[in-house]
Design a protein around this motif. Sequence first.
Motif, short mmCIF file in Angstrom:
data_model
loop_
_atom_site.label_atom_id
_atom_site.label_comp_id
_atom_site.label_asym_id
_atom_site.label_seq_id
_atom_site.Cartn_x
_atom_site.Cartn_y
_atom_site.Cartn_z
N VAL A 1007 -7.51 93.39 -2.63
CA VAL A 1007 -8.54 92.69 -2.26
C VAL A 1007 -9.34 93.27 -0.65
N GLU A 1011 -13.00 94.63 -0.30
CA GLU A 1011 -14.01 93.90 0.98
C GLU A 1011 -14.45 95.05 1.55
N THR A 1012 -13.50 95.84 2.07
CA THR A 1012 -13.85 97.10 2.87
C THR A 1012 -14.93 97.93 2.23
N GLN A 1015 -18.21 96.17 2.04
CA GLN A 1015 -19.03 96.22 3.17
C GLN A 1015 -19.60 97.45 3.33
#
Length: 1046
Positions: A1007, A1011-1012, A1015
């Motif tokens: 996760v 998410e990184t 982004q």
Amino acid sequence: MDRVKSSMQQVPNAIPKVIRRTGANSLELEKENFERGQAVSINKAINTQEVAVKEKHARTCILGTHHEKGAHTFWAAVNRLPLSSNAVLCWKFCHVFHKLLRDGHPSVIKDSMRNKADLTDMSRMWGHLSEGYGKLCSIYLKLLITKMEFHIKNPRFPGNLQMSNRQLDEAGENDVNNFFQLTVEMLDYLECQLNLFLGVFSSLDMSRSVSVTAAGQCRLAPLIQVILDSSHLYDYTVKLLFKLHSCLPADTLQGHRDRFQEQFKKLKSLFYRSSNLQFFKRLIQIPQLPENPPNFLRASALSEHISPVVVIPAESSSPESEHVVETDDLVDMDVPVMPAPLETKFDDLFGTTAAVDPFNFSQNGMRKDDKDRLIDQLTREIQALKEELESFRLESGRLCQALRGRVSELEAELAEQSHLRLQAAGESEFLKAELDDLRRVREDTEKEQRSLTEIEKKAQANEQRYTKLKEKYSELVQSHADLLRKNAEVTRQMTVARAAQDEVDEVRREMQEKVKAAQDVAEKQEKEQLEQLQDLQRELLSSRTELDSLKTTVDSTQQASSEVLGTELVALESEKAELVQSLSKVEAELAVQGEELEKVQSSLATERESGVKTAETLQNQLNEKESREQALESQLVAARWSGLQGALEEAERIITDSLAQINDPAHISCTSSADYLASRCQASLVCMDRLHSAREAFLADNTGVSELVRVVTQCGHLVGDTIVQGSATSHMVPVEQADALSESVKLCGAEALDLLGLMKQRDSLTAADSSRLKAALEAILATAEKLRPRGLELQQGELGDMVEQEMSATSAAVESAAARIEEMLNKSRASDTGIHMEVNERILASCTELMQAIKQLVVSSKNLQRDIVESGRGAASMKEFYAKNSRWTEGLISASKAVGWGATVMVDAADLVVQGKGKFEELMVCSHEIAASTAQLVAASKVKADKDSANLQRLQQASRGVTQATAAVVASTKSGKSQIEEKDTMDFSSMTLTQIKRQEMDAQVLVLELETRLQKERERLGELRKKHYELAGVAEGWGDGEEVTG
């Protein structure tokens, strides 16, 4: 005899060749052939064709400098070229000259210093041009002059800048002053390299594959030499700066560090951009610089520094073979070459060779003897062996250099792998620590979440309790009112009861009086009877006779009176009993009512006491709520003020950054138009009016801070943009107007900073006046109005025809897309079955509806444009109207292109999805892109339309149809995706606690990684959109109007 005859036939053809060489010895002939070969190679390498310089021609020139140990022949040939009249010719000369300075003979630099003044004049001359090869030639010539001066000042550095660490230390002679000066010169040298890098990239349209075109390769080819030089300069600069920091204070070298960090960012960006170009991938391996610049304040950081190594792949052809191929053109092709067997037979017959001309006599008329012939032959062989030895030496040197580069590359890779291993170990430790921190943070978060949940539950319970108390209070108030009404009724009933009791008492008194009166009467009668009896006794005594006669009469009379009195007494007793009974009933009722009254009074007192207590509790809660509300209000006021402060500080940073940007040397190449500057000024003035209104509203009511924050942020952006655009516009106008515009822009920035500084203080917020800033913006607007182009003549026919062509091409693209979708639908029905056929039919049907909606939109746009042209052109023609409104026309062209391109891409994506090779997300993105493109076309079409136009209404209706069709495509795509994709069930029944914990950690890591990545992809998408906006502006010529007028 036939052989002799054939030999005799060849002699006359060889005589002219020998005659032409009469009087020239072998050295002069060799020199002539060398100069001729060099001239041919130089002319082939430096020409007016916009293609990259061929490596074999440049290598021939380099070998020529080693052959003659200098550059005299090169400059003799170059001085005859018209370098000042052709920019492409000058650019290719700079490329070849750069190669000679790097790989040529060391004397090339000294021989070239004689032409430094000519190169300086040529650079100044080409510097007057602001675009194309002229500007690039000026930058390149400055770089070459800097390179020559650097090597003259520092003769220890070779032309290719390859040195060992020991040689680098010897170059500074162990003197810190020399190292300081050498670092400054290297930074200047590297600055020139970066300027050329930036100039070449800014002159190319990077949205296209420029690296595979001849023109693009012509501009990119010299950057290979720049990459080779800049990698060494970066490495040496880092080492010298570490050495200087070990000898000098850090404050003394602050300027060096700042300048190096700026160049590091530029060099890293340029290396990254170059490594992505296809042209460099097959010619050179570009190193990647580290993520952050070296920390010179930490001496141990030198061990972490990895020298960048540029690797050039080995070449297949040798310079000698290419040289032979080029010099073959110098042979006189009109004279046939005699084969070796025939020459031998000719020598046997006539006693001579082809090398000895029978018609070449000395001054005394005698032939050369065998000794002279042998000397000449040996001289030629020696010269040939020397050339071969020199070529072998050059080849071995090149191979050694390649091997050294490979060794350096392997060493760098080894060091990089070691560094990566250490970095991976450090990252592992860091990730473990971060994992522990995340666990602690998660536990704290869970605790806080639980506490927050409990607080929310308590708050909810308190709210419910408050609601219940409020309802109970209302009930108590109602019951109190009812009790008051009951009390009034009881009081009334008690009054009635008292009145009844009074009446009973009165009746009792009356009855008592009546009884007493009856007793008095009875007593009187008894007395009278006694008196009568005494009279009778006296009469009896007097007359017994009368007694006997009267005895009967007396008895009867006494009996009758007794009966009458008894009857009256009985009646009175019965009436008394009734009155007593009614009195007891009344008293019982009064007692019951008194008990009920006491109960009601006690319950009323109890309820009154509980109501008072409840009211006091509610009043306390109300007071606490009011105190909390006051605290929250104060916090809200502080938060509003802090938000306003943040917006003001952000606006100050934006304007400060804009003022710093106009002083950046790299900003000199940026240009803008006066029209765009005027539009920015007008937008800024409108925003200033909004700022004044928002400030007044905030002073009147501080709750309206959100509008003031938005207006302050927008003003910061608009004023900053006006400053940057004003500075960029000043680069396109004459010097006097440019100076005036620059001063106005700087004054505008200063006034904006002053205004924001006043608004940051509570006391000075009321005194903040925006009139001076508005005056500065109005001055810039007036200057922009003066700079607007007057009477610009456009190519009317081309622009008008281009509009019609693009609209027709868009219609054709949409029709073609609809036809392809219909064809794909038929194929899907023939090949697919089941759910796939259902999904494909649904998707293709929605795509067909979208194409029909787009087609209707294009037709409506054409009709609206026709109305706009007919209503606005007046006496002018349609093409003149398009030319007059060129920016609007360019917007229509751009929007039409976007719609046609979006339809084509969407059909391709749908085709791949139907075939099972594409992604549903691509189809959804294409749908959104088509919606955006059609919105752009609608906006461009209706910008000049009449609001009451019927075609405008139809265009808006068609736009809504496109939006609905796009939503249908996205919905059908999502539905099809959800039907086709399989959902894996998650079964954890067979897993242990440790395995579940491990899976949970892996899921958390995944996760975080996703998410990184999300982004980063969002940031990349933002950068791509910015770059698309810039490239779209360049492609559509948003800033070309002023350049044409200038």
